[in-house]
Every structure is written in C-alpha cells, then in structure tokens.
Design a protein around this motif. Structure first.
Motif, PDB file in Angstrom:
ATOM      1  N   MET A   1       0.857  -1.275   0.110  1.00 40.71           N
ATOM      2  CA  MET A   1       0.109   0.135   0.038  1.00 40.71           C
ATOM      3  C   MET A   1       0.737   1.405  -0.029  1.00 40.71           C
ATOM      4  N   HIS A   2       0.810   2.371  -0.859  1.00 36.97           N
ATOM      5  CA  HIS A   2       1.277   3.607  -0.774  1.00 36.97           C
ATOM      6  C   HIS A   2       1.181   4.278   0.291  1.00 36.97           C
ATOM      7  N   ALA A   3       2.180   4.574   0.961  1.00 33.92           N
ATOM      8  CA  ALA A   3       1.929   5.695   2.101  1.00 33.92           C
ATOM      9  C   ALA A   3       1.987   7.014   1.490  1.00 33.92           C
ATOM     10  N   ALA A   4       0.607   7.874   2.085  1.00 34.52           N
ATOM     11  CA  ALA A   4       0.545   9.015   1.491  1.00 34.52           C
ATOM     12  C   ALA A   4       1.843  10.060   1.729  1.00 34.52           C
ATOM     13  N   ILE A   5       2.191  10.893   0.853  1.00 35.26           N
ATOM     14  CA  ILE A   5       3.292  11.822   0.901  1.00 35.26           C
ATOM     15  C   ILE A   5       2.643  13.183   0.938  1.00 35.26           C
ATOM     16  N   THR A   6       3.115  14.126   1.543  1.00 36.47           N
ATOM     17  CA  THR A   6       2.699  15.841   1.651  1.00 36.47           C
ATOM     18  C   THR A   6       3.643  16.446   0.819  1.00 36.47           C
ATOM     19  N   TYR A   7       3.116  17.118   0.077  1.00 30.39           N
ATOM     20  CA  TYR A   7       3.940  18.246  -0.747  1.00 30.39           C
ATOM     21  C   TYR A   7       3.174  19.532  -0.630  1.00 30.39           C
ATOM     22  N   VAL A   8       4.285  20.626  -0.262  1.00 33.32           N
ATOM     23  CA  VAL A   8       3.543  21.893   0.137  1.00 33.32           C
ATOM     24  C   VAL A   8       4.046  22.850  -0.798  1.00 33.32           C
ATOM     25  N   ALA A  22      -0.765  25.696   0.109  1.00 33.41           N
ATOM     26  CA  ALA A  22      -1.402  24.677  -0.572  1.00 33.41           C
ATOM     27  C   ALA A  22      -0.510  23.443  -0.187  1.00 33.41           C
ATOM     28  N   GLN A  23      -1.497  22.529   0.479  1.00 36.98           N
ATOM     29  CA  GLN A  23      -0.995  20.973   0.453  1.00 36.98           C
ATOM     30  C   GLN A  23      -1.566  19.807  -0.227  1.00 36.98           C
ATOM     31  N   LEU A  24      -0.609  19.257  -0.975  1.00 38.30           N
ATOM     32  CA  LEU A  24      -0.996  18.029  -1.866  1.00 38.30           C
ATOM     33  C   LEU A  24      -0.576  16.833  -0.964  1.00 38.30           C
ATOM     34  N   ARG A  25      -1.620  15.881  -1.071  1.00 44.15           N
ATOM     35  CA  ARG A  25      -1.523  14.443  -0.633  1.00 44.15           C
ATOM     36  C   ARG A  25      -1.430  13.606  -1.621  1.00 44.15           C
ATOM     37  N   ASP A  26      -0.033  13.139  -1.908  1.00 46.71           N
ATOM     38  CA  ASP A  26       0.359  12.198  -2.954  1.00 46.71           C
ATOM     39  C   ASP A  26       0.131  10.618  -2.725  1.00 46.71           C
ATOM     40  N   GLU A  27      -1.295  10.214  -3.189  1.00 47.69           N
ATOM     41  CA  GLU A  27      -1.534   8.699  -2.646  1.00 47.69           C
ATOM     42  C   GLU A  27      -1.086   7.602  -3.637  1.00 47.69           C
ATOM     43  N   GLY A  28      -0.481   8.098  -4.619  1.00 44.12           N
ATOM     44  CA  GLY A  28       0.395   7.210  -5.697  1.00 44.12           C
ATOM     45  C   GLY A  28      -0.502   7.076  -7.037  1.00 44.12           C
ATOM     46  N   THR A  29      -1.657   6.993  -7.027  1.00 47.94           N
ATOM     47  CA  THR A  29      -2.517   6.936  -8.105  1.00 47.94           C
ATOM     48  C   THR A  29      -2.972   8.218  -8.444  1.00 47.94           C
ATOM     49  N   LYS A  30      -3.231   9.048  -7.498  1.00 49.50           N
ATOM     50  CA  LYS A  30      -3.753  10.430  -7.402  1.00 49.50           C
ATOM     51  C   LYS A  30      -3.234  11.213  -6.402  1.00 49.50           C
ATOM     52  N   VAL A  31      -3.110  12.601  -6.846  1.00 45.38           N
ATOM     53  CA  VAL A  31      -2.845  13.517  -5.729  1.00 45.38           C
ATOM     54  C   VAL A  31      -3.665  14.270  -5.638  1.00 45.38           C
ATOM     55  N   VAL A  32      -4.121  14.626  -4.519  1.00 43.05           N
ATOM     56  CA  VAL A  32      -5.379  15.161  -3.700  1.00 43.05           C
ATOM     57  C   VAL A  32      -4.674  16.690  -3.206  1.00 43.05           C
ATOM     58  N   VAL A  33      -5.539  17.878  -3.824  1.00 43.79           N
ATOM     59  CA  VAL A  33      -5.276  19.008  -2.969  1.00 43.79           C
ATOM     60  C   VAL A  33      -6.038  19.241  -1.812  1.00 43.79           C
ATOM     61  N   ALA A  48       4.123  24.076   7.997  1.00 42.24           N
ATOM     62  CA  ALA A  48       3.946  23.546   6.758  1.00 42.24           C
ATOM     63  C   ALA A  48       5.257  22.851   6.119  1.00 42.24           C
ATOM     64  N   VAL A  49       6.185  23.684   6.171  1.00 44.43           N
ATOM     65  CA  VAL A  49       7.380  23.025   5.510  1.00 44.43           C
ATOM     66  C   VAL A  49       7.908  21.868   6.426  1.00 44.43           C
ATOM     67  N   MET A  50       7.933  21.842   7.663  1.00 45.10           N
ATOM     68  CA  MET A  50       8.405  20.847   8.383  1.00 45.10           C
ATOM     69  C   MET A  50       7.372  19.658   8.175  1.00 45.10           C
ATOM     70  N   SER A  51       6.139  19.660   7.934  1.00 45.02           N
ATOM     71  CA  SER A  51       5.363  18.601   7.432  1.00 45.02           C
ATOM     72  C   SER A  51       5.513  18.125   6.139  1.00 45.02           C
ATOM     73  N   ALA A  52       6.194  18.624   5.300  1.00 46.14           N
ATOM     74  CA  ALA A  52       6.431  18.313   3.815  1.00 46.14           C
ATOM     75  C   ALA A  52       7.367  17.443   3.630  1.00 46.14           C
ATOM     76  N   ARG A  53       7.339  16.490   2.570  1.00 44.99           N
ATOM     77  CA  ARG A  53       8.357  16.049   1.878  1.00 44.99           C
ATOM     78  C   ARG A  53       9.275  16.866   1.106  1.00 44.99           C
ATOM     79  N   LYS A  54       8.555  17.661   0.483  1.00 43.29           N
ATOM     80  CA  LYS A  54       9.208  18.792  -0.175  1.00 43.29           C
ATOM     81  C   LYS A  54       8.196  20.132  -0.127  1.00 43.29           C
ATOM     82  N   ALA A  55       8.985  21.142  -0.156  1.00 40.71           N
ATOM     83  CA  ALA A  55       7.986  22.430  -0.121  1.00 40.71           C
ATOM     84  C   ALA A  55       8.532  23.238  -1.425  1.00 40.71           C
ATOM     85  N   GLY A  56       7.848  23.597  -2.227  1.00 42.88           N
ATOM     86  CA  GLY A  56       8.226  24.839  -3.225  1.00 42.88           C
ATOM     87  C   GLY A  56       7.644  26.077  -2.812  1.00 42.88           C
ATOM     88  N   VAL A  57       8.472  26.945  -2.730  1.00 45.19           N
ATOM     89  CA  VAL A  57       8.393  28.512  -2.269  1.00 45.19           C
ATOM     90  C   VAL A  57       8.630  29.227  -3.279  1.00 45.19           C
TER      91      VAL A  57
END
Length: 245
Positions: A1-8, A22-33, A48-57
């Motif tokens: 099962m794909h563990a969700a990843i947060t992008y900011v 904005a926070q995105l939840r990457d579920e593997g097959t789709k990415v949810v805003v 927000a940055v501390m919660s992210a796998r990667k943050a774009g600023v």
C-alpha cells in the motif's frame, strides 16, 4: 500500500494576509489538493514546511553574488570603478544566474531581487529559513534540502500554458480557464473542494502550482543546476522548472 506523501506550495508575500499555502496528498494513483489557504504567518509557514516531503516556495532564496560583492566593496570603499555604469553592467550586478537561465529556457523574466519589490518577501524568507535551520530543517539556497525555489509563471510556460493574465481581481476569468487547462494537463491532480478558491485568488492558485512543482522536483522531473552553475546556485538560489508537459 502506498503511504501518502505531503507536498507543500507557498506563494510567499511580504504581507502574511496575501501569502498562500497549499498542501497536496500524494496517494500514488492520484494527488489530492488537501488544503489551500490565503493568509499565513511565519508560524504557519514553518509548520507547513516541516510537515512536507518537499516544499516549493515562490520567492528568491538568495541575492546575486555580484550584487553582494558590490555592496561589500562599496561599504569598504574598495569598489574599483567600472568601465561603464550602463545597462549591461547593471544587468550583470542585479540578476542571478538562475534568473538568466529562466529567461533563456522559457522566456519569462524573473524580478530582480536586488532592485525590485520582490526583495521584501525574499527578506521575509531569509528570516523564516533561519527559523527552519534552527529546527534542524535544511533549506540551502539551491533547493537540495526540504524547500526549493519555484516560479509558478515560469512553470506554466514550461507546461506551455503561458499567456494568461491571471493575477488580481480582473484575472478571475483567466484563472477559471487556467484551472481547467491544468486539470486536463495534470489528470492525476484532484482539486477536491479547492477549485473555486484557486479561481477566486491568484495566491491560492500559485500555491497549488508551487506544490505541484515541488512534487516534480522530488520525482526528478525538474531541472537542477547544471554543473557549471552549481556553485553560484548554492549562494544565489535556483529556480526549479518542471521539465515540460
């Protein structure tokens, strides 16, 4: 099962009231805003940055090396007289290597952090970056840490979606078209209940674009500094552009 990843994604303004996150939840097959908000103080950004796998600023991460050297040389009265103080000399002082690369690659002209109002949010980011480093979060200027510098307008150009005047109240109709085009171009992106927020406010839309680019950076789908510019990028910052459609 794909563990969700947060992008900011963060559209950083000098005024917290105009700062989008904005926070995105990457579920593997789709990415949810997952969340979009406009109005973010420094605490919210750090969290927000501390919660992210990667943050774009969306803000410059540094200043041109030549500009920093000029200011220091002027301060110590050690600046040698240039042969000319014309536009070419000033251009070499006021623009970073990455600014010129963005112009070359996609035809967009980043604002000069050394001479334009973009300096105000850049100074804000310098203070936020110091807080993140204090928390043990690496945020080097070249974007190889948790946070990377992005430019939504240039990302749209890389995706061949440039030409929209989507900023401000008068840009609402263009934002509606742009969100529809992005939905077609990025079919894996689920806007959830945040479609209208991005049409209503360009800061919200830019934050979502910034988060999408952060995901591209993490997936190796964005262009890193070339070897000949790596040293400069480590000082000046680097605008990460998606590789294309």
């Amino acid at each position: 099962m794909h563990a969700a990843i947060t992008y900011v994604g963060i559209d950083l303004a000098a005024d917290p009231k105009r700062t989008g996150i904005a926070q995105l939840r990457d579920e593997g097959t789709k990415v949810v805003v997952e969340d979009v908000q406009v109005g973010a103080d420094d605490d919210a950004i750090v969290s927000a940055v501390m919660s992210a796998r990667k943050a774009g600023v969306d803000v410059p991460f540094g200043w041109p090396r030549a500009f920093v050297e000029l200011v220091e040389a002027h301060r110590t009265a050690a600046l040698p007289p240039p042969p000319s103080t014309g536009p070419q000399w000033r251009r070499e002082i006021l623009y970073r290597a990455t600014d010129l690369e963005v112009r070359r690659r996609v035809g967009k002209n980043p604002l000069s952090v050394a001479s334009d109002k973009i300096a105000h949010p850049a100074i804000r980011w310098a203070g936020i970056a110091a807080r993140l480093r204090e928390q043990g979060i690496p945020v080097p200027p070249d974007g190889c840490g948790v946070a990377c510098e992005v430019y939504p307008g240039a990302a749209l150009a890389a995706w061949q979606l440039a030409g929209h005047r989507y900023k401000g109240t008068e840009g609402a109709a263009s934002r509606a078209v742009l969100v529809k085009q992005l939905s077609t171009q990025l079919p894996w992106l689920d806007w959830a209940a945040h479609h209208d927020a991005c049409v209503d406010d360009d800061n919200a839309l830019d934050a979502v674009i910034a988060a999408v680019v952060a995901r591209d950076v993490d997936h190796g789908l964005a262009t890193p500094p070339p070897p000949e510019l790596a040293e400069l990028a480590a000082e000046e910052g680097w605008i990460w552009l998606p590789e294309g459609s």
